[in-house]
Design a protein around this motif. Structure first.
Motif, PDB file in Angstrom:
ATOM      1  N   ALA A  36     101.523 -80.043  43.633  1.00  0.00           N
ATOM      2  CA  ALA A  36     100.116 -79.599  42.768  1.00  0.00           C
ATOM      3  C   ALA A  36      98.999 -79.246  43.701  1.00  0.00           C
ATOM      4  N   GLU A  39      92.789 -78.964  40.426  1.00  0.00           N
ATOM      5  CA  GLU A  39      91.813 -78.097  40.032  1.00  0.00           C
ATOM      6  C   GLU A  39      90.410 -78.317  39.642  1.00  0.00           C
ATOM      7  N   LYS A  50      97.178 -77.786  39.015  1.00  0.00           N
ATOM      8  CA  LYS A  50      97.951 -76.683  38.871  1.00  0.00           C
ATOM      9  C   LYS A  50      99.152 -76.902  39.716  1.00  0.00           C
ATOM     10  N   HIS A  51     100.384 -76.887  39.099  1.00  0.00           N
ATOM     11  CA  HIS A  51     101.505 -77.704  39.423  1.00  0.00           C
ATOM     12  C   HIS A  51     102.732 -76.610  39.366  1.00  0.00           C
ATOM     13  N   GLY A  62     102.597 -74.409  35.737  1.00  0.00           N
ATOM     14  CA  GLY A  62     101.264 -74.178  34.995  1.00  0.00           C
ATOM     15  C   GLY A  62      99.997 -75.266  35.325  1.00  0.00           C
ATOM     16  N   SER A  63      99.000 -75.082  34.590  1.00  0.00           N
ATOM     17  CA  SER A  63      97.978 -75.890  34.580  1.00  0.00           C
ATOM     18  C   SER A  63      98.005 -77.023  33.611  1.00  0.00           C
TER      19      SER A  63
END
Length: 102
Positions: A36, A39, A50-51, A62-63
């Protein structure tokens, strides 16, 4: 006696950690590490990542906002840093239990 959130959180983490320490499949935990980018960092040990896919949690890319398991882990993270991490769901929250720079 009234327990604070942090005390309850620490107690839950210790129980989960003890269970994992006795788990013979723990050696396979490295395959459950995800990648990730940090962010954003929020108050109360919050970290937005954010992965990609988080396999051990069946969480798609997603985040997502996670909590750092402790202040030491939180302080090692930097915005924009790429990390490999392991997260668990504790008390209904996503918690980063391991994070290393990539």
């Amino acid at each position: 006696m009234r327990l604070t959130f942090l005390t309850r959180f620490a107690a839950t983490f210790l129980l989960v950690f003890a269970a994992h320490a006795q788990d013979p499949t723990l050696g396979s935990a490295n395959k459950d590490l995800s990648t990730a980018t940090v962010e954003r960092m929020t108050s109360n040990l919050g970290v937005v990542l954010k992965h990609g896919e988080v396999k051990n949690m069946d969480l798609g890319p997603g985040s997502t906002e996670f909590r750092a398991v402790d202040i030491a882990l939180f302080q090692r993270l930097r915005i924009g840093q790429v990390i490999t991490f392991r997260a668990e769901k504790l008390n209904g929250r996503y918690v980063i239990v391991l994070a290393e720079p990539k």
